[in-house]
Design a protein around this motif. Structure first.
Motif, PDB file in Angstrom:
ATOM      1  N   ILE A  59       0.910  -1.149  -0.057  1.00 55.37           N
ATOM      2  CA  ILE A  59       0.067  -0.270   0.340  1.00 55.37           C
ATOM      3  C   ILE A  59       1.242   1.583   0.198  1.00 55.37           C
ATOM      4  O   ILE A  59       1.923   1.401   0.492  1.00 55.37           O
ATOM      5  N   GLY A  60       0.765   2.264  -0.683  1.00 52.45           N
ATOM      6  CA  GLY A  60       1.516   3.540  -0.815  1.00 52.45           C
ATOM      7  C   GLY A  60       0.296   4.603  -0.920  1.00 52.45           C
ATOM      8  O   GLY A  60      -1.048   4.090  -0.596  1.00 52.45           O
ATOM      9  N   HIS A  61       0.950   5.369  -0.065  1.00 55.17           N
ATOM     10  CA  HIS A  61      -0.375   6.753   0.435  1.00 55.17           C
ATOM     11  C   HIS A  61       0.732   8.140  -0.479  1.00 55.17           C
ATOM     12  O   HIS A  61       1.931   8.435  -0.246  1.00 55.17           O
ATOM     13  N   LYS A  62      -0.603   9.055  -0.726  1.00 54.17           N
ATOM     14  CA  LYS A  62      -0.116  10.592  -0.281  1.00 54.17           C
ATOM     15  C   LYS A  62      -1.284  11.239  -0.889  1.00 54.17           C
ATOM     16  O   LYS A  62      -1.844  10.615   0.299  1.00 54.17           O
ATOM     17  N   GLU A  63      -1.193  12.371  -0.550  1.00 54.94           N
ATOM     18  CA  GLU A  63      -2.123  13.787   0.074  1.00 54.94           C
ATOM     19  C   GLU A  63      -3.221  13.215  -0.560  1.00 54.94           C
ATOM     20  O   GLU A  63      -3.649  12.585  -1.599  1.00 54.94           O
ATOM     21  N   ASP A  64      -4.369  12.660   0.101  1.00 56.64           N
ATOM     22  CA  ASP A  64      -5.705  12.524  -0.301  1.00 56.64           C
ATOM     23  C   ASP A  64      -5.497  11.424  -1.291  1.00 56.64           C
ATOM     24  O   ASP A  64      -7.102  10.967  -2.397  1.00 56.64           O
ATOM     25  N   ALA A  65      -5.026  10.393  -1.006  1.00 61.47           N
ATOM     26  CA  ALA A  65      -4.736   9.222  -2.182  1.00 61.47           C
ATOM     27  C   ALA A  65      -4.239   7.892  -1.193  1.00 61.47           C
ATOM     28  O   ALA A  65      -3.069   8.036  -0.803  1.00 61.47           O
ATOM     29  N   TYR A  66      -4.874   7.536  -1.811  1.00 62.59           N
ATOM     30  CA  TYR A  66      -3.898   5.275  -1.140  1.00 62.59           C
ATOM     31  C   TYR A  66      -3.638   4.284  -2.945  1.00 62.59           C
ATOM     32  O   TYR A  66      -4.782   4.792  -3.598  1.00 62.59           O
ATOM     33  N   CYS A  67      -2.914   3.438  -2.837  1.00 66.46           N
ATOM     34  CA  CYS A  67      -2.415   2.739  -4.128  1.00 66.46           C
ATOM     35  C   CYS A  67      -2.281   1.237  -3.374  1.00 66.46           C
ATOM     36  O   CYS A  67      -1.784   0.984  -1.809  1.00 66.46           O
ATOM     37  N   ALA A  68      -3.500   0.470  -4.162  1.00 72.27           N
ATOM     38  CA  ALA A  68      -2.382  -1.034  -3.856  1.00 72.27           C
ATOM     39  C   ALA A  68      -1.988  -1.613  -4.949  1.00 72.27           C
ATOM     40  O   ALA A  68      -1.994  -1.096  -6.071  1.00 72.27           O
ATOM     41  N   SER A  69      -0.973  -2.382  -4.340  1.00 69.54           N
ATOM     42  CA  SER A  69      -0.063  -2.296  -5.775  1.00 69.54           C
ATOM     43  C   SER A  69       1.167  -3.879  -5.641  1.00 69.54           C
ATOM     44  O   SER A  69       1.466  -3.494  -4.590  1.00 69.54           O
ATOM     45  N   PHE A  70       1.685  -4.981  -6.807  1.00 72.24           N
ATOM     46  CA  PHE A  70       2.192  -5.603  -7.112  1.00 72.24           C
ATOM     47  C   PHE A  70       3.577  -5.081  -6.496  1.00 72.24           C
ATOM     48  O   PHE A  70       4.088  -6.103  -5.476  1.00 72.24           O
ATOM     49  N   GLU A  71       4.083  -4.569  -7.112  1.00 66.78           N
ATOM     50  CA  GLU A  71       5.182  -4.097  -7.385  1.00 66.78           C
ATOM     51  C   GLU A  71       5.504  -2.602  -5.751  1.00 66.78           C
ATOM     52  O   GLU A  71       4.875  -1.603  -6.568  1.00 66.78           O
ATOM     53  N   SER A  72       6.056  -2.708  -5.122  1.00 68.07           N
ATOM     54  CA  SER A  72       6.636  -1.711  -4.693  1.00 68.07           C
ATOM     55  C   SER A  72       6.879   0.029  -5.200  1.00 68.07           C
ATOM     56  O   SER A  72       6.944   0.811  -5.068  1.00 68.07           O
ATOM     57  N   PHE A  73       7.906  -0.348  -6.998  1.00 70.90           N
ATOM     58  CA  PHE A  73       7.734   0.619  -7.022  1.00 70.90           C
ATOM     59  C   PHE A  73       7.360   1.122  -7.773  1.00 70.90           C
ATOM     60  O   PHE A  73       7.130   2.523  -8.236  1.00 70.90           O
ATOM     61  N   ALA A  74       6.099   1.054  -7.986  1.00 66.93           N
ATOM     62  CA  ALA A  74       5.108   1.098  -9.050  1.00 66.93           C
ATOM     63  C   ALA A  74       4.370   2.945  -8.652  1.00 66.93           C
ATOM     64  O   ALA A  74       3.730   3.177  -9.456  1.00 66.93           O
ATOM     65  N   TYR A  75       4.802   2.730  -7.089  1.00 69.22           N
ATOM     66  CA  TYR A  75       4.334   3.904  -7.151  1.00 69.22           C
ATOM     67  C   TYR A  75       5.087   6.041  -7.067  1.00 69.22           C
ATOM     68  O   TYR A  75       3.973   6.286  -6.780  1.00 69.22           O
ATOM     69  N   ILE A  76       6.110   5.029  -7.332  1.00 73.59           N
ATOM     70  CA  ILE A  76       7.113   6.036  -6.134  1.00 73.59           C
ATOM     71  C   ILE A  76       7.028   7.332  -7.562  1.00 73.59           C
ATOM     72  O   ILE A  76       7.252   8.186  -6.565  1.00 73.59           O
ATOM     73  N   ASN A  77       6.901   7.196  -8.471  1.00 70.69           N
ATOM     74  CA  ASN A  77       7.222   8.122  -9.447  1.00 70.69           C
ATOM     75  C   ASN A  77       6.119   8.990  -9.474  1.00 70.69           C
ATOM     76  O   ASN A  77       5.771  10.256  -9.831  1.00 70.69           O
ATOM     77  N   LEU A  78       4.996   8.837  -8.815  1.00 71.49           N
ATOM     78  CA  LEU A  78       3.488   9.107  -8.660  1.00 71.49           C
ATOM     79  C   LEU A  78       3.357   9.697  -7.343  1.00 71.49           C
ATOM     80  O   LEU A  78       2.224  10.777  -7.410  1.00 71.49           O
ATOM     81  N   GLY A  79       4.369   9.929  -6.608  1.00 70.17           N
ATOM     82  CA  GLY A  79       4.124  10.505  -5.053  1.00 70.17           C
ATOM     83  C   GLY A  79       3.887   9.800  -4.235  1.00 70.17           C
ATOM     84  O   GLY A  79       4.154  10.853  -3.458  1.00 70.17           O
ATOM     85  N   TYR A  80       3.761   9.039  -4.159  1.00 72.73           N
ATOM     86  CA  TYR A  80       3.327   7.996  -3.200  1.00 72.73           C
ATOM     87  C   TYR A  80       4.229   7.653  -1.913  1.00 72.73           C
ATOM     88  O   TYR A  80       5.356   7.508  -3.392  1.00 72.73           O
ATOM     89  N   ARG A  81       4.297   7.059  -1.065  1.00 77.27           N
ATOM     90  CA  ARG A  81       5.527   6.485  -0.363  1.00 77.27           C
ATOM     91  C   ARG A  81       4.839   5.514   0.984  1.00 77.27           C
ATOM     92  O   ARG A  81       3.450   5.405   0.407  1.00 77.27           O
ATOM     93  N   ASP A  82       6.139   4.683   0.807  1.00 80.56           N
ATOM     94  CA  ASP A  82       5.400   3.294   1.491  1.00 80.56           C
ATOM     95  C   ASP A  82       4.288   3.829   2.892  1.00 80.56           C
ATOM     96  O   ASP A  82       4.417   4.661   3.259  1.00 80.56           O
ATOM     97  N   TYR A  83       3.182   2.730   2.795  1.00 80.42           N
ATOM     98  CA  TYR A  83       2.662   3.155   3.970  1.00 80.42           C
ATOM     99  C   TYR A  83       2.445   1.874   4.809  1.00 80.42           C
ATOM    100  O   TYR A  83       1.953   1.385   5.660  1.00 80.42           O
ATOM    101  N   LYS A  84       2.404   0.330   3.845  1.00 83.81           N
ATOM    102  CA  LYS A  84       2.248  -0.805   4.401  1.00 83.81           C
ATOM    103  C   LYS A  84       2.586  -2.492   3.570  1.00 83.81           C
ATOM    104  O   LYS A  84       1.940  -1.575   2.937  1.00 83.81           O
ATOM    105  N   GLU A  85       2.694  -2.682   4.081  1.00 89.83           N
ATOM    106  CA  GLU A  85       3.114  -4.245   2.770  1.00 89.83           C
ATOM    107  C   GLU A  85       2.136  -5.452   3.902  1.00 89.83           C
ATOM    108  O   GLU A  85       2.109  -5.389   5.759  1.00 89.83           O
ATOM    109  N   LEU A  86       1.120  -5.431   2.798  1.00 88.30           N
ATOM    110  CA  LEU A  86      -0.071  -7.235   3.469  1.00 88.30           C
ATOM    111  C   LEU A  86       0.920  -7.757   3.861  1.00 88.30           C
ATOM    112  O   LEU A  86       1.802  -8.635   3.920  1.00 88.30           O
ATOM    113  N   GLY A  87       0.399  -8.823   5.006  1.00 89.86           N
ATOM    114  CA  GLY A  87       0.742  -9.609   5.358  1.00 89.86           C
ATOM    115  C   GLY A  87       0.319 -11.213   4.475  1.00 89.86           C
ATOM    116  O   GLY A  87      -1.236 -10.881   3.840  1.00 89.86           O
ATOM    117  N   PRO A  88       0.775 -12.348   5.134  1.00 87.12           N
ATOM    118  CA  PRO A  88      -0.141 -13.648   4.331  1.00 87.12           C
ATOM    119  C   PRO A  88      -1.382 -13.496   4.691  1.00 87.12           C
ATOM    120  O   PRO A  88      -1.796 -13.296   6.024  1.00 87.12           O
TER     121      PRO A  88
END
Length: 469
Positions: A180-209
């Motif tokens: 899960i990534g987070h930026k102001e006014d938005a969250y995202c869920a991604s398979f790849e952790s790098f996919a949201y970095i250039n979109l302004g998101y930062r790491d929020y949490k990694e889901l457990g099993p």
């Protein structure tokens, strides 16, 4: 395999969704899709991307899709995301995984009153549609997702989008990641952790099993807690993962340097090549790690031509895949002729492409070609992630060699063939080396692979190497 990306934003999410999905293009080659929900309700677009990149196929769609919620995917198999109408309301769904007990689950669904599924052109049922039908048997989405997690033999990670938010659920053994990534006014869920970095998101949490979260523009809430047991795919680091990604806190590029370093330590000067090279692209970082550890220069004796050639395993025809793989690699004669090369590839599956690469190096004047695969011998076809198109274990070069020696008794000796200290293991390597015309062959050991990753072995899936479930 496949990958996905989802966005919940207070403003229009379409551009974030478009670029986030595009950053998963290395994970699949057949289908791409996006679905959004906004003022006009649900909208969806799916395209075939076998002969054209995701961005090219979907550039016009981003002008028509709108909404503050969206999910999208790259898929090697079924068209998705799907739009579903159910007793819980309408929803969109996309999945990553593999279902080994499809027939059994279909029978269960039919016996409980489900009358039909749409048939795909290959005569099969869309696995994502089956998952949606199973979810819809329960009284809530969370209960339905848990039901699917419990029933599926294989793996199942998914995004499910309602009118109000997005459910993200990781496979119950965590075989594939969700971050899960987070930026102001938005969250995202991604398979790849790098996919949201250039979109302004930062790491929020990694889901457990097995963890399920519910994501809205305002928050991310865990609605089903993570389970204890994890079996994340070790091959994600070896091959599938993009170098800038991290899984369970372990960066892919760094792991590959570690891998190459341990390969060099195992060699301990047993060979004296003029240079170390990696088969582009996934072998390059492993080769850099080997070169850094050994002091042998890193070089690129062939260059991958990517502007017009698609990925080598895209076509369904093996011959066509082999041709494309050969066409993409262009030799640098000055770095090959009269030289001894040590070549690192991510793995040896069938052996066809690497044998042709070796022959092409000899034809270009190489004196020796020493091969160091970055993972142990593949003895079992993956039954969790669809990482290859192999229909049978006998597609693997290891299993063909073992069958020729052991005949119908092959299964009895697989444990020995997986043991790098056994006579049978060494005999198998010698035969593969001979068939492939390598000067020498040494695989990465499983204990070294686990050390390269740095995660407890009981939390890694190593099924394809040793059959451990």
């Amino acid at each position: 395999m496949g990958g996905f990306f989802g966005v919940a934003s207070k403003s229009d999410c379409t551009l974030d969704l478009f670029y986030g999905v595009d950053y998963h293009s290395h994970l699949g080659t057949r289908r791409g899709g996006m679905a959004t929900h906004g003022k006009e309700g649900f909208s969806r677009s799916i395209h075939n991307i076998e002969n054209s990149p995701f961005r090219t196929k979907f550039e016009r769609d981003i002008e028509e899709l709108e909404g503050n919620l969206g999910i999208g995917c790259i898929s090697d198999f079924e068209p998705q995301p799907l739009l579903i109408q159910s007793h819980m309301g309408s929803f969109a769904i996309t999945t990553v995984g593999k279902i080994n007990n499809m027939d059994q689950l279909l029978k269960t669904v039919y016996e409980n009153g489900h009358s039909h599924f749409q048939e795909m052109s290959n005569g099969q049922v869309n696995a994502t549609e089956l998952v949606a039908a199973l979810i819809s048997k329960k009284d809530s989405f969370v209960e339905g997702i848990r039901y699917v997690q419990a029933l599926v033999d294989g793996s199942m990670t998914l995004l499910l989008m309602t009118k109000e938010g997005i459910y993200a659920a990781r496979d119950r053994f965590g075989r594939t990641p969700v971050v899960i990534g987070h930026k102001e006014d938005a969250y995202c869920a991604s398979f790849e952790s790098f996919a949201y970095i250039n979109l302004g998101y930062r790491d929020y949490k990694e889901l457990g099993p097995g963890e399920i979260v519910y994501m809205t523009p305002e928050s991310v809430e865990t609605v089903s807690p993570p389970l204890e047991k994890m079996r994340i795919c070790s091959f994600l680091w070896v091959y599938y993962g993009y170098p800038t990604s991290s899984y369970e806190g372990v960066n892919v590029e760094q792991m590959r340097y570690n891998c190459g370093s341990l390969l060099a330590k195992r060699d301990q000067g047993a060979v004296e090549p003029d240079c170390v090279a990696g088969v582009p692209d996934s072998g390059l970082a492993h080769a850099i790690g080997y070169a850094n550890e050994s002091g042998i220069p890193f070089a690129r004796p062939f260059i991958k031509y990517t502007p017009t050639w698609p990925r080598s395993f895209m076509p369904t025809s093996q011959n066509q895949r082999n041709l494309i793989a050969r066409m993409k690699l262009i030799p640098v004669q000055a770095l090959i002729e009269d030289r001894k090369l040590l070549l690192i590839d991510d793995s040896i599956v069938r052996g066809t492409q690497l044998r042709e690469t070796t022959e092409f190096l000899y034809q270009s004047g190489a004196k020796e070609v020493h091969v160091r695969p970055a993972c142990p011998p593949l003895l079992y076809g993956c039954k969790y992630l669809n990482f290859s198109r192999s229909k049978s274990d006998l597609d693997l070069i290891t299993r063909r060699v073992i069958r020729d020696w052991e005949g119908d008794n092959a299964e009895k000796y697989l444990e020995e063939y997986a043991d790098p200290n056994s006579d049978r293991y060494q005999k198998m390597l010698d035969e593969i080396c001979r068939q492939q015309n390598f000067t020498s062959l040494r695989y990465h050991r499983l204990d070294d692979l686990i050390q390269s990753i740095g995660i407890d072995s009981c939390r890694l899936c190593t099924y394809c190497f040793n059959g451990a479930e």
